[in-house]
Enzyme design. Structure first.
Site, PDB file in Angstrom:
ATOM      1  CG  ASP A 110      -6.878  -3.836  -2.159  1.00  0.00           C
ATOM      2  OD1 ASP A 110      -7.535  -2.972  -1.701  1.00  0.00           O
ATOM      3  OD2 ASP A 110      -5.629  -3.628  -2.305  1.00  0.00           O
ATOM      4  CB  SER A 146      -1.037  -0.107   1.046  1.00  0.00           C
ATOM      5  OG  SER A 146      -1.988   0.921   0.818  1.00  0.00           O
ATOM      6  CG  HIS A 191      -5.732  -2.773   1.237  1.00  0.00           C
ATOM      7  ND1 HIS A 191      -5.138  -2.191  -0.017  1.00  0.00           N
ATOM      8  CD2 HIS A 191      -5.349  -1.910   2.296  1.00  0.00           C
ATOM      9  CE1 HIS A 191      -4.174  -1.413   0.151  1.00  0.00           C
ATOM     10  NE2 HIS A 191      -4.300  -1.049   1.588  1.00  0.00           N
TER      11      HIS A 191
END
Length: 267
Positions: A219, A95, A247
């Site tokens: 995600d 991320s 995620h």
């Protein structure tokens, strides 16, 4: 736990194992020790030395409450690798951490041997930008969601429907999210305040390190098509997509993620 002054701030880091250095870079709001649940043990067992650390914004590293930029985070990671004297290193980020790894590969190719981007992205679309604005507003207005509702929202945004369809698995995750929540610290709020309007697709054409962009099929935070864009932009990158994960794919299906990462680093 070791704290060193890196790039002008205290940076908390930890080393485990021996061998080629792999630096793991965590995402928004999470400490580096999250990697120790699954990725660190797998990498150490495979013969790597693993460095995890708390990004600026996450105590006891400097919280930088007056604001954080991606350039600062890249310089932090570069400074840590230089401090360890083990570069060039493999870098793996998820991320926000993937974005740091991407920018590090661009700015300091001398420090990056191979790079893995989990839920990486060269830009954010309108949904991610709007979601971030809403999250900032909740914090700034002192709004605290009821724990059960907060847990449900966290699960929906970060896990695959495949996980939530199983009652026992869903219960475990919901319990974890309910009891691990709390007030957002000033440092995490500073991370949340980082710019979300960037578009780095053209810039990433200059990255020369061998890279792997990994998308998580379910995600919602960083949709897989954004991860594929990174692989399309970086000339030396390949793309791999893992099904039935959201995620938090590196926690949701760690064996699948570890396998992809280890095969890439060893290849």
């Amino acid at each position: 736990m070791t704290i060193a002054t890196i790039n002008g701030i205290p940076l908390n880091y930890q080393l485990k194992g021996s061998g080629e250095l792999v630096v793991l870079i965590m995402g928004t709001g999470s400490p580096g020790r999250v990697w120790d649940l699954h990725q660190t043990p797998a990498l150490v067992a495979a013969g790597y030395q693993v460095c995890t650390f708390d990004n600026r914004g996450i105590a006891p590293s400097g919280e930088s409450v007056d604001g954080i930029t991606i350039e600062q985070m890249v310089q932090d990671t570069a400074g840590l690798i230089e401090h360890l004297g083990s570069g060039p290193a493999h870098v793996v980020g998820t991320s926000l951490g993937a974005r740091v790894a991407q920018e590090l590969a661009l700015a300091r190719p001398d420090l990056v041997k191979k790079a893995v981007f989990l839920a990486g992205h060269a830009r954010m679309d309108l949904f991610q930008q709007t979601l971030t604005e809403g999250e900032r507003a909740l914090v700034d207005n002192g709004v605290e969601l009821p724990p059960k509702y907060r847990a449900a929202v966290t699960a929906v945004m970060n896990l695959s429907p495949a996980s939530l369809a199983d009652t026992n698995t869903a219960r475990d995750w919901l319990d974890l999210f309910e009891f691990s929540g709390g007030r957002t610290s000033a440092g995490v709020r500073a991370q949340m305040g980082m710019d979300r309007t960037f578009d780095r697709r053209a810039a990433y054409r200059q990255i020369t390190a061998k890279c792997l962009s990994v998308g998580f099929a379910d995600d919602r935070m960083i949709p897989a098509y954004l991860c594929r864009e990174v692989a399309d932009a970086v000339p030396s990158a390949t793309y791999y997509e893992i099904p039935d994960v959201g995620h938090y794919g590196y926690l949701e299906q760690p064996d699948a993620v570890n396998k992809v990462v280890l095969e890439f680093l060893a290849g």
